[in-house]
Design a protein around this motif. Structure first.
Motif, PDB file in Angstrom:
ATOM      1  N   GLU A   1     -17.357  48.084 -19.100  1.00  0.00           N
ATOM      2  CA  GLU A   1     -17.766  47.154 -20.166  1.00  0.00           C
ATOM      3  C   GLU A   1     -16.927  46.456 -20.979  1.00  0.00           C
ATOM      4  N   GLN A   2     -15.914  46.781 -21.423  1.00  0.00           N
ATOM      5  CA  GLN A   2     -15.317  46.452 -22.425  1.00  0.00           C
ATOM      6  C   GLN A   2     -14.262  44.730 -21.566  1.00  0.00           C
ATOM      7  N   PRO A   3     -14.029  43.835 -22.790  1.00  0.00           N
ATOM      8  CA  PRO A   3     -13.593  42.863 -22.556  1.00  0.00           C
ATOM      9  C   PRO A   3     -11.700  43.404 -22.601  1.00  0.00           C
ATOM     10  N   HIS A   4     -10.688  42.273 -21.946  1.00  0.00           N
ATOM     11  CA  HIS A   4      -9.897  42.533 -20.610  1.00  0.00           C
ATOM     12  C   HIS A   4      -9.522  43.324 -22.640  1.00  0.00           C
TER      13      HIS A   4
ATOM     14  N   ASN B   1     -14.737  43.798 -33.052  1.00  0.00           N
ATOM     15  CA  ASN B   1     -15.752  42.773 -31.624  1.00  0.00           C
ATOM     16  C   ASN B   1     -17.337  43.944 -31.724  1.00  0.00           C
TER      17      ASN B   1
ATOM     18  N   ASP C   1     -13.484  38.192 -27.042  1.00  0.00           N
ATOM     19  CA  ASP C   1     -13.140  39.263 -27.893  1.00  0.00           C
ATOM     20  C   ASP C   1     -11.398  38.950 -28.485  1.00  0.00           C
TER      21      ASP C   1
ATOM     22  N   ASP D   1     -14.570  36.300 -21.589  1.00  0.00           N
ATOM     23  CA  ASP D   1     -14.169  37.298 -21.940  1.00  0.00           C
ATOM     24  C   ASP D   1     -14.731  36.847 -23.690  1.00  0.00           C
TER      25      ASP D   1
ATOM     26  N   CYS E   1     -12.769  34.808 -17.275  1.00  0.00           N
ATOM     27  CA  CYS E   1     -13.691  34.918 -16.886  1.00  0.00           C
ATOM     28  C   CYS E   1     -15.090  35.331 -18.536  1.00  0.00           C
TER      29      CYS E   1
ATOM     30  N   THR F   1     -17.018  47.081 -30.595  1.00  0.00           N
ATOM     31  CA  THR F   1     -16.586  48.124 -29.700  1.00  0.00           C
ATOM     32  C   THR F   1     -17.165  49.611 -30.313  1.00  0.00           C
TER      33      THR F   1
ATOM     34  N   TYR G   1      -8.253  35.674 -20.115  1.00  0.00           N
ATOM     35  CA  TYR G   1      -9.690  36.165 -20.076  1.00  0.00           C
ATOM     36  C   TYR G   1     -10.699  35.140 -20.409  1.00  0.00           C
ATOM     37  N   PHE G   2     -10.168  34.501 -21.825  1.00  0.00           N
ATOM     38  CA  PHE G   2     -11.904  33.950 -21.662  1.00  0.00           C
ATOM     39  C   PHE G   2     -12.296  32.945 -21.443  1.00  0.00           C
TER      40      PHE G   2
ATOM     41  N   ALA H   1      -6.278  38.003 -24.516  1.00  0.00           N
ATOM     42  CA  ALA H   1      -7.883  37.553 -24.680  1.00  0.00           C
ATOM     43  C   ALA H   1      -8.543  36.236 -24.152  1.00  0.00           C
TER      44      ALA H   1
END
Length: 506
Positions: A128-131, A98, A35, A33, A31, A100, A27-28, A24
């Motif tokens: 649509e959920q983060p990685h 998160n 989470d 994210d 891109c 979700t 990927y923050f 996470a």
């Protein structure tokens, strides 16, 4: 001692949460994210809870020797059941923190579905959920596929007595087709884990050669080999619109349904044990038979009954029908539940539901990552029934049940028959609970076998093109319990319930 062991298991879960947190974090920065915080806090809470349980176990007042001597078989059943429940309980934290999902019921359902590799989801916005969240969903299924206890024994040999490992291994892997590959249970667990990891890496590599990204390939490899079925996209495998991906998925789904002990025999040159395994032959025969049935239905079902078929939703051409049949059969019989380009058996018509239901109940081989009754139990039951008729014709003759040239003793045969009886009773009870919770009869029947068999898709409002989001809270809790019972193959959970309610008297 039980508290310490469960505490160690929670630290084990926290370790994989930490790995997911690092994904996470990557990927923050890549891109944006959002989470990371949810996963990091979940990791900390899980780790602290584990340390608290370990500390509580040390303050129990008993020495290690006393605790080891007092460790009984029933303790292993209790530890395994509680561990699986707690894994889902703490595993749901990332979903809640998160945002979700917005309720404990939904979060627990998603986590239990993940760890038990059922693959039923109530998310309608997976894309649509983060990685990090997507990776955690895949990681849950990968951990649950081979078994939490097996993985723990393989990488964290923290128990003090080998018999304790054997008891917990047996409590989790309660199928009769799991063979010890080494005199030491820890080494057996490591060999199984090694095979599991190798097949997962190979699957990810093959996926990566197609249109999948590296992230998608890794996540789908974990959920393929675990027979889980969670995807990083709402439309599952059909998102990639690739015949190559569907063939790769079919091959590795089939592979996940094979007893993992057989791979060890294959890799070590013990060809005879692999070749003469009767369950494997029945499994291969069942896949070929069911494929033939579905291909035939695509061609002849409209002529048999136009009311129960919807020909416009069928795949067109022999190759498409062959591939769709292969994918559907391997996906359902191994309890994976992936969805391909032509996947909605609800749209195919009522004639396709019966063989689909049978495969969901059947499952694949014992010692695999699949759910269901398991083919080995079906073989023993069929042969046992056949012997009943033979004894009627030849009262003085002695007959035994043989599988792969090995005699199955009467105790194992009784256990298999009892398992089937309890399975049917639980299924009927589960259907009643689903009906009371508001599900129509047909949906209740599919939802129940989906949960008990750890298959994933249902029918109607919970069918392959839908999710379980509209199910009532009572239905979700019923399904969560049945998923756990099915994953631990009934006996472990039922023994735990008896031990808890009857205590020392049991």
């Amino acid at each position: 001692m039980k508290a310490r062991i469960i505490g160690l298991f929670l630290l084990f879960e926290a370790l994989f949460m930490l790995i997911t947190s690092l994904v996470a974090l990557f990927y923050f920065y890549r891109c944006g994210d959002g989470d990371v915080l949810a996963l990091t806090v979940s990791t900390i809470i899980t780790a602290i809870s584990g340390f608290i349980l370990i500390s509580a176990g040390r303050k129990s007042g008993k020495s290690n020797r006393q605790e080891i001597e007092n460790f009984e078989v029933k303790d292993s059943f209790v530890i395994v059941t509680i561990t699986w429940f707690l894994f889902a309980l703490f595993g749901m934290l990332p979903f809640l923190l998160n945002g979700t999902v917005d309720s404990v019921t939904d979060a627990f359902f998603e986590a239990m579905s993940g760890f038990t590799t059922t693959g039923a989801t109530l998310l309608n916005n997976i894309d649509e959920q983060p990685h990090g969240i997507l990776f955690w969903r895949s990681m849950m299924q990968w951990l649950g596929g081979l078994g939490i206890i097996v993985l723990f024994l393989a990488v964290m040999p923290a128990l003090n007595r080998n018999s304790n490992k054997v008891m917990m291994f047996s409590a989790e892997m309660s199928g009769i087709g799991v063979k010890k590959l080494h005199p030491k249970m820890m080494m057996t667990a490591r060999k199984l884990l090694g095979i599991y990891v190798i097949l997962t890496i190979l699957c990810a590599f093959m996926y990566g050669l197609g249109p999948m990204s590296i992230f998608d390939a890794i996540c789908h490899a974990m959920t393929t080999l675990s027979s889980g079925g969670f995807s990083t996209h709402q439309s599952s495998i059909s998102y990639f619109n690739s015949s190559y991906v569907e063939y790769v998925a079919s091959i590795f789904m089939f592979a996940s349904g094979v007893n993992f002990s057989l791979y060890y025999f294959l890799f070590t040159g013990q060809w005879k044990l692999f070749r003469e395994n009767e369950e494997l032959r029945w499994y291969l025969g069942a896949v070929i038979l069911m494929m033939s049935i579905f291909i035939a239905l695509f061609y002849f079902a409209p002529e048999v009954n136009t009311v129960l078929t919807k020909e416009e939703s069928y795949p067109v051409g022999f190759e498409n029908r062959f591939r769709t049949s292969l994918f559907h059969v391997t996906s359902i019989i191994t309890s994976t539940g992936f969805q391909a380009t032509d996947y909605d058996y609800d749209l195919w018509g009522g004639l396709f539901l019966i063989p689909t239901f049978i495969m969901m109940a059947s499952g694949a081989c014992a010692g695999s990552t699949s759910g269901g009754i398991k083919i080995i139990r079906e073989i023993i039951s069929i042969k046992s029934i056949n012997n009943i008729f033979r004894r009627l014709l030849h009262p003085n003759a002695l007959f035994s049940v043989k599988v792969s040239n090995e005699v199955i003793d009467d105790d194992k045969t009784r256990r298999v028959i009892n398992f089937l009886i309890i399975f049917i009773l639980l299924y009927v009870l589960g259907v009643l609970f689903f009906i009371v919770s508001g599900s129509p009869l047909e949906e209740a029947m599919f939802n129940c076998i989906s949960a008990l068999g750890n298959s994933g898709p249902g029918t109607g409002s919970t069918g392959p093109s839908a999710s379980f989001s509209e199910m009532s809270d009572m239905g979700k809790w019923t399904m969560s319990i049945l998923m756990l019972v099915g994953r631990l193959e009934i006996y472990t959970v039922l023994v735990t319930v008896l031990v808890i309610f009857r205590g020392k008297k049991y």
